[in-house]
Design a protein around this motif. Structure first.
Motif, PDB file in Angstrom:
ATOM      1  N   PRO A  13     114.358  85.485 -24.383  1.00  0.00           N
ATOM      2  CA  PRO A  13     113.421  84.419 -24.015  1.00  0.00           C
ATOM      3  C   PRO A  13     114.157  83.114 -23.724  1.00  0.00           C
ATOM      4  O   PRO A  13     115.263  82.873 -24.239  1.00  0.00           O
ATOM      5  N   GLU A  14     113.546  82.298 -22.901  1.00  0.00           N
ATOM      6  CA  GLU A  14     114.088  80.953 -22.711  1.00  0.00           C
ATOM      7  C   GLU A  14     114.195  80.265 -24.073  1.00  0.00           C
ATOM      8  O   GLU A  14     113.296  80.344 -24.896  1.00  0.00           O
ATOM      9  N   GLY A  15     115.325  79.592 -24.289  1.00  0.00           N
ATOM     10  CA  GLY A  15     115.570  78.938 -25.569  1.00  0.00           C
ATOM     11  C   GLY A  15     116.259  79.816 -26.582  1.00  0.00           C
ATOM     12  O   GLY A  15     116.517  79.382 -27.711  1.00  0.00           O
ATOM     13  N   ALA A  16     116.581  81.063 -26.205  1.00  0.00           N
ATOM     14  CA  ALA A  16     117.227  81.998 -27.117  1.00  0.00           C
ATOM     15  C   ALA A  16     118.496  82.542 -26.484  1.00  0.00           C
ATOM     16  O   ALA A  16     118.813  82.265 -25.322  1.00  0.00           O
ATOM     17  N   LEU A 251     115.767  84.140 -17.652  1.00  0.00           N
ATOM     18  CA  LEU A 251     115.302  84.447 -18.992  1.00  0.00           C
ATOM     19  C   LEU A 251     113.789  84.614 -18.985  1.00  0.00           C
ATOM     20  O   LEU A 251     113.104  84.206 -18.042  1.00  0.00           O
ATOM     21  N   LEU A 252     113.277  85.254 -20.039  1.00  0.00           N
ATOM     22  CA  LEU A 252     111.832  85.453 -20.135  1.00  0.00           C
ATOM     23  C   LEU A 252     111.160  84.106 -20.361  1.00  0.00           C
ATOM     24  O   LEU A 252     111.419  83.423 -21.356  1.00  0.00           O
ATOM     25  N   ARG A 253     110.295  83.719 -19.440  1.00  0.00           N
ATOM     26  CA  ARG A 253     109.695  82.395 -19.465  1.00  0.00           C
ATOM     27  C   ARG A 253     108.515  82.331 -20.432  1.00  0.00           C
ATOM     28  O   ARG A 253     107.831  83.335 -20.666  1.00  0.00           O
ATOM     29  N   PRO A 254     108.251  81.159 -20.991  1.00  0.00           N
ATOM     30  CA  PRO A 254     107.083  81.008 -21.862  1.00  0.00           C
ATOM     31  C   PRO A 254     105.800  81.114 -21.053  1.00  0.00           C
ATOM     32  O   PRO A 254     105.807  80.956 -19.823  1.00  0.00           O
ATOM     33  N   PRO A 255     104.688  81.403 -21.710  1.00  0.00           N
ATOM     34  CA  PRO A 255     103.414  81.515 -20.991  1.00  0.00           C
ATOM     35  C   PRO A 255     102.983  80.177 -20.416  1.00  0.00           C
ATOM     36  O   PRO A 255     103.382  79.109 -20.889  1.00  0.00           O
ATOM     37  N   ILE A 256     102.160  80.257 -19.369  1.00  0.00           N
ATOM     38  CA  ILE A 256     101.615  79.059 -18.726  1.00  0.00           C
ATOM     39  C   ILE A 256     100.097  79.180 -18.671  1.00  0.00           C
ATOM     40  O   ILE A 256      99.535  80.277 -18.796  1.00  0.00           O
ATOM     41  N   ASP A 257      99.440  78.056 -18.478  1.00  0.00           N
ATOM     42  CA  ASP A 257      97.971  78.051 -18.508  1.00  0.00           C
ATOM     43  C   ASP A 257      97.353  78.650 -17.261  1.00  0.00           C
ATOM     44  O   ASP A 257      96.275  79.238 -17.328  1.00  0.00           O
ATOM     45  N   ASP A 258      98.017  78.511 -16.111  1.00  0.00           N
ATOM     46  CA  ASP A 258      97.430  78.976 -14.855  1.00  0.00           C
ATOM     47  C   ASP A 258      98.501  79.660 -14.015  1.00  0.00           C
ATOM     48  O   ASP A 258      99.321  78.996 -13.381  1.00  0.00           O
ATOM     49  N   ILE A 259      98.486  80.980 -13.980  1.00  0.00           N
ATOM     50  CA  ILE A 259      99.485  81.730 -13.221  1.00  0.00           C
ATOM     51  C   ILE A 259      99.365  81.464 -11.725  1.00  0.00           C
ATOM     52  O   ILE A 259     100.348  81.607 -10.981  1.00  0.00           O
ATOM     53  N   ALA A 306     106.121  95.239 -23.683  1.00  0.00           N
ATOM     54  CA  ALA A 306     105.448  93.954 -23.856  1.00  0.00           C
ATOM     55  C   ALA A 306     106.438  92.816 -23.609  1.00  0.00           C
ATOM     56  O   ALA A 306     107.299  92.538 -24.446  1.00  0.00           O
ATOM     57  N   ALA A 307     106.306  92.187 -22.448  1.00  0.00           N
ATOM     58  CA  ALA A 307     107.137  91.015 -22.125  1.00  0.00           C
ATOM     59  C   ALA A 307     106.425  89.768 -22.641  1.00  0.00           C
ATOM     60  O   ALA A 307     105.779  89.038 -21.892  1.00  0.00           O
ATOM     61  N   ILE A 308     106.538  89.550 -23.940  1.00  0.00           N
ATOM     62  CA  ILE A 308     105.874  88.425 -24.600  1.00  0.00           C
ATOM     63  C   ILE A 308     106.954  87.485 -25.118  1.00  0.00           C
ATOM     64  O   ILE A 308     107.875  87.907 -25.828  1.00  0.00           O
ATOM     65  N   HIS A 309     106.835  86.214 -24.785  1.00  0.00           N
ATOM     66  CA  HIS A 309     107.894  85.248 -25.057  1.00  0.00           C
ATOM     67  C   HIS A 309     108.114  85.016 -26.553  1.00  0.00           C
ATOM     68  O   HIS A 309     109.247  84.959 -27.022  1.00  0.00           O
ATOM     69  N   ASP A 310     107.059  84.899 -27.313  1.00  0.00           N
ATOM     70  CA  ASP A 310     107.155  84.585 -28.738  1.00  0.00           C
ATOM     71  C   ASP A 310     107.261  85.883 -29.547  1.00  0.00           C
ATOM     72  O   ASP A 310     106.359  86.730 -29.486  1.00  0.00           O
TER      73      ASP A 310
END
Length: 337
Positions: A13-16, A251-259, A306-310
């Protein structure tokens, strides 16, 4: 009750860092083991800064050493990148260290781009010999034969279970001909899922490893407490697939409110086709989607990606999926036949 398994690409993930990703993989494997998942597979990809499982056999050893009962394996090893003897030795070693817990899924794609393929010293026609390489690998895991000059040590006689992976009807035909279990990559190439399953089942020939067809299907699953939260978590995967369409890596990006602010219409169309089989939503939404998928495909096993950031949200998603599987006991029998 249909078995559930995990496909992990050790996303960074981004930040890791890759080290963080590998620790997250082991943490997820332990979580999956505690929730009754059958297998934990890792995939071979190269030159991708967002994927930390390039040295797949090494990561399998890391995960197997940190768990107790869950099967650990490759989903898969891209066999044309390697000499069958080397893979036999690697997975023979893993089987010797963790007896009865190792799977070896085999694919014929390079798992990377053309330039990296050349860096792997992979010949341009390596995929053409994939069936022969599978047979060679089978023989190396078999009992020693009189006069056999080359043996895998360890490996010979260990009969490590082989799987054929595929995203088209080619793999289905090969798995059927060899009497091997088959895993279809509908988590990124869903269009030929049903034709491939039909071919595999119709043409299956029993073998020493398998007496009847066993089909596992890959599916992206993003589950959360509400449909809205799951859809938001899913935007990390949607961004990732959009980047594939663009030919970019990251890197795997964090989720966003509006794809819709991230992809263009043609990117949305292509990414959405690849993600068409994804199960995204609340516990009830995922339960119903899982039941519908089993009814439609007759799958013997489900392997969830599951490509989940957290990492915590990813663990929670797999918990919800396990609970949804357990709840299928209340579904009419015809639905899960």
């Amino acid at each position: 009750m249909i078995p559930l398994s995990v496909l992990d690409l050790a996303f960074v993930p981004e930040g890791a860092t890759p080290a963080d990703a590998l620790r997250n993989s082991l943490d997820l494997a332990r979580h999956a083991e505690a929730h009754g998942y059958r297998r934990f597979w890792l995939a071979e990809h190269h030159n991708m800064i967002g994927v930390a499982s390039a040295a797949t056999a090494v990561v399998i050893g890391h995960v197997a050493a940190g768990t107790r009962t869950i099967r650990v394996g490759a989903g898969g090893i891209m066999l044309p990148n390697h000499a069958p003897l080397v893979i036999a030795e690697q997975f023979g070693t893993l089987e010797s260290l963790f007896p009865g817990r190792i799977d070896l899924g085999l694919g014929r794609a390079p798992g990377t781009d053309p330039r990296t393929t050349r860096a792997l010293r992979r010949s341009a026609d390596a995929a053409d010999t994939f069936p022969q390489d599978v047979l060679e690998l089978q023989a190396l895991f078999g009992d020693p034969q009189p006069g056999q000059a080359v043996q895998a040590v360890p490996g010979t006689g260990l009969k490590v279970p082989l799987w054929i992976l595929g995203s088209s009807t080619y793999g289905a035909q090969l798995a059927a001909m060899l009497g091997l279990p088959y895993a279809f990559a509908s988590h990124f190439a869903p269009e030929q899922l049903l034709p491939a399953l039909r071919i595999y089942r119709e043409r299956f020939q029993p073998s020493a490893q398998l007496s009847r067809p066993h089909a596992m299907i890959g599916v992206n699953v993003v589950a959360a407490e509400t449909d809205a939260e799951a859809r938001r978590l899913f935007t990390s995967g949607q961004q990732q697939f959009t980047n594939l369409v663009r030919g970019t890596r990251g890197l795997l990006r964090p989720p966003i409110d509006d794809i819709e602010t991230y992809w263009a219409p043609h990117e949305k169309a292509q990414a959405s086709r690849m993600l068409a089989r994804a199960l995204v939503g609340s516990p009830e939404t995922v339960r119903q989607g899982l039941a519908d998928l089993i009814r439609e495909t007759g799958a013997d096993e489900i392997m969830a990606a599951a490509a989940i950031h957290d990492p915590a949200a990813r663990r929670r998603s797999y918990t919800i999926l396990a609970q949804a599987r357990d709840a299928l006991g209340a579904v009419p029998a015809a639905l899960v036949a």
